[in-house]
Design a protein around this motif. Structure first.
Motif, PDB file in Angstrom:
ATOM      1  N   ILE A 184      47.758 -36.535 -54.010  1.00 19.62           N
ATOM      2  CA  ILE A 184      49.014 -35.842 -53.712  1.00 19.62           C
ATOM      3  C   ILE A 184      50.111 -36.567 -54.470  1.00 19.62           C
ATOM      4  O   ILE A 184      50.365 -37.753 -54.211  1.00 19.62           O
ATOM      5  CB  ILE A 184      49.317 -35.851 -52.208  1.00 19.62           C
ATOM      6  CG1 ILE A 184      48.235 -35.131 -51.425  1.00 19.62           C
ATOM      7  CG2 ILE A 184      50.672 -35.214 -51.939  1.00 19.62           C
ATOM      8  CD1 ILE A 184      48.458 -35.148 -49.917  1.00 19.62           C
ATOM      9  N   PRO A 185      50.769 -35.925 -55.427  1.00 22.44           N
ATOM     10  CA  PRO A 185      51.829 -36.618 -56.181  1.00 22.44           C
ATOM     11  C   PRO A 185      52.961 -37.026 -55.237  1.00 22.44           C
ATOM     12  O   PRO A 185      53.446 -36.198 -54.455  1.00 22.44           O
ATOM     13  CB  PRO A 185      52.301 -35.562 -57.190  1.00 22.44           C
ATOM     14  CG  PRO A 185      51.211 -34.533 -57.229  1.00 22.44           C
ATOM     15  CD  PRO A 185      50.603 -34.539 -55.864  1.00 22.44           C
ATOM     16  N   PRO A 186      53.389 -38.285 -55.253  1.00 20.16           N
ATOM     17  CA  PRO A 186      54.510 -38.692 -54.394  1.00 20.16           C
ATOM     18  C   PRO A 186      55.746 -37.815 -54.581  1.00 20.16           C
ATOM     19  O   PRO A 186      56.498 -37.576 -53.640  1.00 20.16           O
ATOM     20  CB  PRO A 186      54.774 -40.139 -54.834  1.00 20.16           C
ATOM     21  CG  PRO A 186      53.464 -40.605 -55.398  1.00 20.16           C
ATOM     22  CD  PRO A 186      52.863 -39.402 -56.052  1.00 20.16           C
ATOM     23  N   GLN A 187      55.941 -37.310 -55.811  1.00 16.20           N
ATOM     24  CA  GLN A 187      57.101 -36.489 -56.127  1.00 16.20           C
ATOM     25  C   GLN A 187      57.106 -35.164 -55.365  1.00 16.20           C
ATOM     26  O   GLN A 187      58.159 -34.559 -55.158  1.00 16.20           O
ATOM     27  CB  GLN A 187      57.103 -36.222 -57.640  1.00 16.20           C
ATOM     28  CG  GLN A 187      58.253 -35.369 -58.136  1.00 16.20           C
ATOM     29  CD  GLN A 187      58.100 -35.045 -59.611  1.00 16.20           C
ATOM     30  OE1 GLN A 187      57.274 -35.647 -60.304  1.00 16.20           O
ATOM     31  NE2 GLN A 187      58.873 -34.077 -60.105  1.00 16.20           N
ATOM     32  N   LEU A 188      55.918 -34.721 -54.915  1.00 13.35           N
ATOM     33  CA  LEU A 188      55.829 -33.431 -54.230  1.00 13.35           C
ATOM     34  C   LEU A 188      56.640 -33.423 -52.939  1.00 13.35           C
ATOM     35  O   LEU A 188      57.221 -32.404 -52.561  1.00 13.35           O
ATOM     36  CB  LEU A 188      54.361 -33.112 -53.920  1.00 13.35           C
ATOM     37  CG  LEU A 188      54.083 -31.839 -53.114  1.00 13.35           C
ATOM     38  CD1 LEU A 188      54.479 -30.600 -53.900  1.00 13.35           C
ATOM     39  CD2 LEU A 188      52.620 -31.767 -52.709  1.00 13.35           C
ATOM     40  N   LEU A 189      56.698 -34.551 -52.262  1.00 12.34           N
ATOM     41  CA  LEU A 189      57.316 -34.631 -50.944  1.00 12.34           C
ATOM     42  C   LEU A 189      58.622 -35.424 -51.026  1.00 12.34           C
ATOM     43  O   LEU A 189      58.637 -36.558 -51.516  1.00 12.34           O
ATOM     44  CB  LEU A 189      56.348 -35.291 -49.956  1.00 12.34           C
ATOM     45  CG  LEU A 189      54.962 -34.623 -49.874  1.00 12.34           C
ATOM     46  CD1 LEU A 189      53.981 -35.489 -49.118  1.00 12.34           C
ATOM     47  CD2 LEU A 189      55.076 -33.255 -49.235  1.00 12.34           C
ATOM     48  N   HIS A 190      59.691 -34.821 -50.552  1.00 10.17           N
ATOM     49  CA  HIS A 190      60.993 -35.500 -50.618  1.00 10.17           C
ATOM     50  C   HIS A 190      61.896 -34.963 -49.515  1.00 10.17           C
ATOM     51  O   HIS A 190      61.564 -33.980 -48.825  1.00 10.17           O
ATOM     52  CB  HIS A 190      61.641 -35.311 -51.986  1.00 10.17           C
ATOM     53  CG  HIS A 190      61.695 -33.888 -52.458  1.00 10.17           C
ATOM     54  ND1 HIS A 190      62.671 -33.006 -52.068  1.00 10.17           N
ATOM     55  CD2 HIS A 190      60.873 -33.189 -53.295  1.00 10.17           C
ATOM     56  CE1 HIS A 190      62.466 -31.828 -52.641  1.00 10.17           C
ATOM     57  NE2 HIS A 190      61.370 -31.906 -53.389  1.00 10.17           N
ATOM     58  N   ALA A 191      63.027 -35.596 -49.374  1.00 10.07           N
ATOM     59  CA  ALA A 191      63.908 -35.311 -48.232  1.00 10.07           C
ATOM     60  C   ALA A 191      64.499 -33.913 -48.266  1.00 10.07           C
ATOM     61  O   ALA A 191      64.928 -33.391 -47.223  1.00 10.07           O
ATOM     62  CB  ALA A 191      65.033 -36.349 -48.180  1.00 10.07           C
ATOM     63  N   ASN A 192      64.539 -33.275 -49.426  1.00 13.73           N
ATOM     64  CA  ASN A 192      65.116 -31.932 -49.508  1.00 13.73           C
ATOM     65  C   ASN A 192      64.126 -30.838 -49.135  1.00 13.73           C
ATOM     66  O   ASN A 192      64.488 -29.661 -49.095  1.00 13.73           O
ATOM     67  CB  ASN A 192      65.638 -31.670 -50.929  1.00 13.73           C
ATOM     68  CG  ASN A 192      66.846 -32.517 -51.259  1.00 13.73           C
ATOM     69  OD1 ASN A 192      67.628 -32.860 -50.372  1.00 13.73           O
ATOM     70  ND2 ASN A 192      66.987 -32.901 -52.530  1.00 13.73           N
ATOM     71  N   MET A 193      62.870 -31.201 -48.920  1.00 12.66           N
ATOM     72  CA  MET A 193      61.868 -30.213 -48.541  1.00 12.66           C
ATOM     73  C   MET A 193      62.103 -29.755 -47.100  1.00 12.66           C
ATOM     74  O   MET A 193      62.516 -30.547 -46.241  1.00 12.66           O
ATOM     75  CB  MET A 193      60.458 -30.786 -48.667  1.00 12.66           C
ATOM     76  CG  MET A 193      60.097 -31.259 -50.063  1.00 12.66           C
ATOM     77  SD  MET A 193      59.929 -29.916 -51.251  1.00 12.66           S
ATOM     78  CE  MET A 193      58.357 -29.235 -50.775  1.00 12.66           C
ATOM     79  N   THR A 194      61.798 -28.486 -46.843  1.00 15.00           N
ATOM     80  CA  THR A 194      61.928 -27.952 -45.483  1.00 15.00           C
ATOM     81  C   THR A 194      60.574 -27.497 -44.938  1.00 15.00           C
ATOM     82  O   THR A 194      60.510 -26.722 -43.988  1.00 15.00           O
ATOM     83  CB  THR A 194      62.910 -26.773 -45.462  1.00 15.00           C
ATOM     84  OG1 THR A 194      62.454 -25.767 -46.377  1.00 15.00           O
ATOM     85  CG2 THR A 194      64.308 -27.219 -45.844  1.00 15.00           C
ATOM     86  N   VAL A 195      59.487 -27.974 -45.540  1.00 14.90           N
ATOM     87  CA  VAL A 195      58.145 -27.578 -45.129  1.00 14.90           C
ATOM     88  C   VAL A 195      57.910 -27.941 -43.668  1.00 14.90           C
ATOM     89  O   VAL A 195      58.180 -29.066 -43.240  1.00 14.90           O
ATOM     90  CB  VAL A 195      57.088 -28.263 -46.016  1.00 14.90           C
ATOM     91  CG1 VAL A 195      55.691 -28.012 -45.465  1.00 14.90           C
ATOM     92  CG2 VAL A 195      57.180 -27.739 -47.435  1.00 14.90           C
ATOM     93  N   ILE A 196      57.365 -26.977 -42.897  1.00 11.49           N
ATOM     94  CA  ILE A 196      56.989 -27.263 -41.518  1.00 11.49           C
ATOM     95  C   ILE A 196      55.465 -27.278 -41.332  1.00 11.49           C
ATOM     96  O   ILE A 196      54.957 -27.937 -40.432  1.00 11.49           O
ATOM     97  CB  ILE A 196      57.632 -26.263 -40.528  1.00 11.49           C
ATOM     98  CG1 ILE A 196      57.187 -24.830 -40.830  1.00 11.49           C
ATOM     99  CG2 ILE A 196      59.126 -26.388 -40.536  1.00 11.49           C
ATOM    100  CD1 ILE A 196      57.667 -23.817 -39.796  1.00 11.49           C
ATOM    101  N   HIS A 197      54.731 -26.552 -42.177  1.00  9.52           N
ATOM    102  CA  HIS A 197      53.260 -26.533 -42.108  1.00  9.52           C
ATOM    103  C   HIS A 197      52.700 -26.944 -43.467  1.00  9.52           C
ATOM    104  O   HIS A 197      52.861 -26.221 -44.454  1.00  9.52           O
ATOM    105  CB  HIS A 197      52.743 -25.134 -41.756  1.00  9.52           C
ATOM    106  CG  HIS A 197      53.126 -24.667 -40.396  1.00  9.52           C
ATOM    107  ND1 HIS A 197      53.091 -23.330 -40.033  1.00  9.52           N
ATOM    108  CD2 HIS A 197      53.566 -25.336 -39.306  1.00  9.52           C
ATOM    109  CE1 HIS A 197      53.491 -23.207 -38.777  1.00  9.52           C
ATOM    110  NE2 HIS A 197      53.788 -24.414 -38.319  1.00  9.52           N
ATOM    111  N   MET A 198      52.022 -28.084 -43.515  1.00  7.68           N
ATOM    112  CA  MET A 198      51.367 -28.526 -44.743  1.00  7.68           C
ATOM    113  C   MET A 198      49.867 -28.596 -44.469  1.00  7.68           C
ATOM    114  O   MET A 198      49.378 -29.512 -43.808  1.00  7.68           O
ATOM    115  CB  MET A 198      51.888 -29.886 -45.201  1.00  7.68           C
ATOM    116  CG  MET A 198      51.348 -30.267 -46.584  1.00  7.68           C
ATOM    117  SD  MET A 198      52.142 -31.707 -47.310  1.00  7.68           S
ATOM    118  CE  MET A 198      51.438 -33.004 -46.312  1.00  7.68           C
ATOM    119  N   LEU A 199      49.119 -27.615 -44.982  1.00  5.64           N
ATOM    120  CA  LEU A 199      47.693 -27.483 -44.724  1.00  5.64           C
ATOM    121  C   LEU A 199      46.929 -27.696 -46.028  1.00  5.64           C
ATOM    122  O   LEU A 199      46.913 -26.827 -46.903  1.00  5.64           O
ATOM    123  CB  LEU A 199      47.380 -26.094 -44.145  1.00  5.64           C
ATOM    124  CG  LEU A 199      48.250 -25.637 -42.964  1.00  5.64           C
ATOM    125  CD1 LEU A 199      47.809 -24.265 -42.487  1.00  5.64           C
ATOM    126  CD2 LEU A 199      48.190 -26.634 -41.823  1.00  5.64           C
TER     127      LEU A 199
END
Length: 996
Positions: A256-271
């Motif tokens: 999983i690239p670290p860049q994929l996840l950041h504070a501006n994301m609003t994801v609630i379900h990551m499957l």
């Protein structure tokens, strides 16, 4: 008058078409011919050609009469109609999609703005999606869900539908790569491509979809890594407004690239479950603080769990199980909202039972199998108020177990098997808890009769929506909750991350039923009631159930109502109760449509209901949409006549009638004359198999589809009863691992069955070398898994359960991808009295596969099939018939097995084509499980559901994803002759009824 106008005609004449059709294209010409009402134009023909080529409706509208604007609509829709089979009847009856109300077409200001085609897997739309779809420039919603016979690739031209907001293709059979052009759909909000066969990488261009709210690419064959932006290309990290990342059950790899996840994301379900992802879990996961569901299970993640994961205080479901995580177990004290926690089967450092277990006050389910925890189990753990299930098996727990008097009233299961617990303090209040202590010192006394020292039998969830009456419904109608007989719309609801584990708690299902009905009523959809049944927690931790939706005031739905119900579920307008979490829905067959009302007066259901659903769905997303929908479903097949003199056909006919009512939905009665034509009058050149029943012919339906036609010989030992049994059972069960029955014929004393054509013949043919197909170790496991899934469906999901009674390699067929299909249901028996657990019946089957317990007692149950399947498992690896030269394969393997040697010392028994010993990963587990299936006593054998789970684990050990159908029939498989359903049974020994 223009030389291009026909004299005395309002349309263009032959000269026009002769000169200009090669230039402007046959589609446009055909559309102009069909309309034939074009008025005199104030533009030159050349100008018209130029405008037509651009397909610019707005420009055309300035200079061309409305009837010409119609050209662009008709061309696009006509192209689809030509490529698709089973379009709605009105598509053939009217020329104007808008003015004449083509079913499923909703227009705004004479422009086609939305097509949503929801049909059914076994009888739905067939064909491919044409690139001409781009001509519907105003299209906003395209929903082709549950059309399993829609195939081919997704055209690049899909990217030109600039106004598209909803693209929903759930449960079709699309293949190939997802086109990069999909990143051009700048207005897209819903992108649901799950449950198809898409392959290749996830297009990085999806990162351009800044308005995207729902991204579902799960249950495909996608490979490669998760794309992120790099300055020159977009990536998923740019989807700041997307709340749903659903990528489970694919073949994604890499970290999983670290860049994929950041504070501006609003994801609630990551499957991301059930993939091949590796590397460590990036610490940036702790920045996405809005997440509620995280599924990273069934991958190959390694390293430590990031300590800042405790920042995710909104998470309710956390599944990290079945990876290779190491280091200390994370302290999850701050994640007080956790409902479902599973970190099983990792390699954490040995530690005492974490104290934070007892602080998670919202916990319903704690699963920590094989996580190296040790010490005493605190009794305060069982006092958590919502706790339902605790699984701590295969650890190092010790001491005295005391669940305590203050345990949760919801606690149902405590599984601590294979630990070091020395004793258990029994308390009367805890007698209703299923406690499992097998493999602990407390159960070391082999004569103990304590319930907790005996492995419980796996039981199916018994819930189904209760009914207050039991009316006798004719034909294949079903009684609704309000006791009206009708034809329900049926499908499978799948919940990917439910927050509970007590599947016997009816409160959850009542809430779900009430929520469904409230949603249907709020949009004025004519639904009488809903029914839930076949509740099942799949090995992947998905909760599956059958949903039936019953029509109101009628015995059947029309196409518009089906479209509305399906669209409501596919575009997530329906919101389930919070305990159920994210879901998807795939529909089953619906063949009994009510006739649509006259255009303009749709009495059963107005299209305004569909528009309301779309608008409300848009409002939820705070996006000003105007989404509409349609339905295209297969024409209801007319009922054919049957021979009234047939001794059992009368049970399928109305009193005093010669018209068949059909035993169940899904089968067609074929006229004998039509069967003669499809087989070239039973030509010997078309014979592809024979047996005690008769001959099997290759046939071709009028649409070009190949079928296998099985014709009984007069006086065949497999007669009327077995014919009737096969028709009735195969007409009501539908599963990808069961052979499909298209229909049958009863005319003039004939008994004929028409099946799907399965190109690679029987498993017996492949094992014997007759087919030319080579099955290596992994392919054999794949075949076994498919067969097991088919049988598990019959045992655990069919209602009533069905016992096949003749499982053998000659009744297992292999399709073009070498997926297994169970066939020949002539000896099958429904288990009508489930509470009794067995039926007493005459012994039938095939020698060598027959359950000895059934043979001696005449008591038949599901475990009889399990025994036959165990013999089949041994046949799969040895390539030998069950009885070979007087030697019984089960006895031979049991006597020869030596568990101190590699491959248990069974090298001489193995089929040489299976592969080298070093390649047979999981072989020992396979042999052990095979032998458990052929235990003398049925109670000692596993259920078919357990067999499926074991096969999935073995397949993973062998390096394959058990949820992928990636096996193909090319390359090393070889090339055999044409395959068929039933080969010459005389080649394989006795088959049929055993002597009594």
């Amino acid at each position: 008058m223009s030389p291009y106008k026909a004299h005395g005609s309002d349309g263009y004449g032959p000269i026009f078409f002769q000169h200009y059709c090669p230039i402007i294209g046959q589609d446009i010409c055909k559309a102009i011919r069909d309309i034939s009402v074009i008025e005199d134009l104030n533009i030159t023909v050349d100008h018209f050609i130029t405008l037509s080529r651009t397909w610019d409706e707005h420009a055309l509208a300035l200079v061309v009469p409305p009837s010409v604007v119609q050209v662009t609509k008709v061309v696009g829709l006509s192209s689809l109609k030509e490529l698709w089979e089973n379009v709605p009847p009105s598509w053939n009856a009217f020329r104007d999609p808008c003015g004449d109300h083509w079913e499923g077409i909703v227009c705004n200001n004479t422009r086609v703005i939305s097509i949503c085609l929801i049909t059914l897997s076994s009888i739905g739309l067939k064909g491919k999606l044409s690139g001409d779809i781009q001509q519907l420039s105003e299209l906003q919603t395209l929903d082709l869900s549950s059309n399993k016979e829609l195939t081919g690739s997704l055209p690049e031209a899909i990217g030109r539908l600039s106004k598209l907001t909803n693209l929903i293709l759930v449960g079709c059979n699309f293949i190939g790569k997802i086109p990069d052009s999909i990143g051009s759909l700048s207005n897209l909000i819903f992108l649901s491509l799950n449950s198809n066969s898409f392959s290749g990488p996830i297009p990085s261009s999806i990162g351009n979809l800044s308005k995207l709210y729902w991204l579902d690419l799960a249950e495909n064959k996608l490979t490669g890594s998760l794309p992120v932006s790099n300055g020159t290309r977009p990536g998923l990290d740019m989807l700041h407004n997307c709340k749903h990342f659903h990528f489970g059950r694919n073949q994604l790899s890499g970290a999983i690239p670290p860049q994929l996840l950041h504070a501006n994301m609003t994801v609630i379900h990551m499957l991301l479950d059930n993939n091949k992802l590796t590397g460590s879990i990036p610490s940036t996961i702790g920045l996405v603080n809005k997440m509620e569901v995280i599924r990273l299970d069934w991958n190959s993640f390694s390293g430590f769990v990031p300590s800042n994961i405790t920042n995710l205080t909104r998470v309710t479901d956390l599944l990290f199980s079945n990876n290779q995580l190491t280091g200390p177990m994370p302290d999850l004290t701050e994640m007080s909202g956790l409902n479902y926690l599973d970190m099983s089967n990792n390699s954490f450092e040995t530690s005492d039972v974490p104290s934070w277990f007892t602080t998670l006050s919202s916990l319903t389910t704690l699963i920590m199998e094989a996580t190296q925890i040790q010490g005493d189990v605190p009794d305060t753990l069982f006092s958590l108020p919502q706790l339902q299930k605790v699984v701590l098996k295969k650890n190092r727990l010790s001491g005295i177990l005391d669940i305590g008097d203050s345990r949760s009233s919801q606690l149902r299961v405590v599984d601590l098997q294979n630990n070091n617990i020395s004793s258990y303090t029994q308390r009367p209040k805890n007698s209703d808890v299923q406690l499992i202590l097998v493999g602990n010192p407390v159960c070391s006394d082999t004569v103990t009769t304590q319930r907790y020292c005996i492995l419980p039998q796996q039981s199916n969830v018994s819930y189904s929506t209760p009914k207050n009456c039991a009316p006798v419904c004719d034909s294949n109608k079903v009684s609704s909750l309000s006791c009206h007989c009708g034809y329900p719309y049926t499908g499978i609801l799948v919940f990917r991350a439910p927050k509970f584990s007590d599947l016997e708690n009816v409160t959850y299902y009542k809430d779900l039923e009430n929520t469904l009905m409230t949603s249907f009523k709020s949009y004025k959809i004519p639904v009488d009631s809903v029914s839930l049944s076949n509740i099942n927690r799949a090995p992947s931790n998905y909760l599956e159930m059958t949903l039936q939706v019953f029509p109101l005031d009628h015995d059947r739905f029309n196409r518009t109502a089906i479209s509305t119900v399906g669209f409501m579920l596919s575009n997530q307008t329906f919101k389930p109760p919070p305990d159920f979490g994210p879901f998807y829905f795939t529909a089953n067959g619906y063949t009994t449509f009510a006739e649509q009302s006259v255009p303009g007066s749709r009495k059963i259901l107005s299209m305004t209901a569909i528009i309301a659903i779309a608008v409300v769905g848009a409002a939820v997303l705070l996006v000003p949409l105007c989404i509409v929908t349609i339905i295209c479903c297969r024409k209801k097949r007319s009922i054919k006549t049957v021979d009234p003199d047939n001794t059992f056909a009368a049970s399928w006919m109305s009193p005093g009638s010669t018209t068949s009512t059909l035993p169940l939905a899904g089968s067609r009665v074929f006229p004998l004359e039509e069967i003669k034509k499809m087989t070239n009058y039973f030509s010997e050149a078309n014979v592809i198999g024979s047996g005690t029943y008769g001959k099997v012919y290759r046939g071709t339906l009028t649409n070009g589809q190949l079928v296998a036609v099985k014709r009984a010989e007069q006086g065949s030992p497999q007669g009327d009863l077995e014919f009737k049994t096969e028709v009735e059972l195969l007409s009501r069960v539908h599963h990808k691992n069961l052979v499909r029955l298209f229909g049958f014929c009863l005319e003039k004393g004939e008994l004929i069955l028409i099946y799907e054509y399965v190109p690679n013949g029987t498993l017996k043919e492949s094992l014997s070398g007759k087919s030319g197909i080579r099955l290596d170790w992994r392919r054999r496991i794949k075949v076994g898994l498919g067969a097991a899934r088919g049988l598990a469906y019959l045992h655990e999901l069919a209602s009533p359960p069905i016992i096949h009674r003749d499982i053998k390699s000659n009744n297992l067929l292999l399709d073009e991808h070498l997926n297994a299909k169970v066939s020949d249901f002539g000896l099958s028996k429904p288990l009508l009295d489930v509470g009794k657990g067995h039926i007493t019946t005459e012994v039938k089957g095939t020698m060598g596969y027959l359950d000895p317990e059934y043979y001696m007692s005449q008591k038949l149950n599901e475990k009889s099939d399990v025994y036959s399947f165990g013999v089949l498992m041994l046949e799969l690896v040895t390539g030998k018939a069950p009885i070979d030269r007087g030697r019984y394969i089960v006895r031979e393997v049991r006597n020869a097995i030596d568990r101190t040697q590699d491959l248990y010392g069974l090298d001489e028994f193995l089929d040489p084509s299976i592969g080298l010993g070093s390649e047979l990963k999981g072989f020992e587990k396979y042999v052990d499980f095979s032998l458990s299936c052929v235990e003398e006593s049925g109670v000692d054998r596993p259920s078919m559901g357990e067999v499926v789970k074991q096969f999935e684990e073995i397949l993973q050990m062998a390096g394959l994803n058990p949820y992928s159908d990636s096996t193909t029939s090319s390359g090393a498989f070889g090339h055999g002759n044409s395959r068929h359903l039933y080969g010459d049974e005389s080649l394989y020994g006795y088959s049929g009824q055993l002597p009594r």
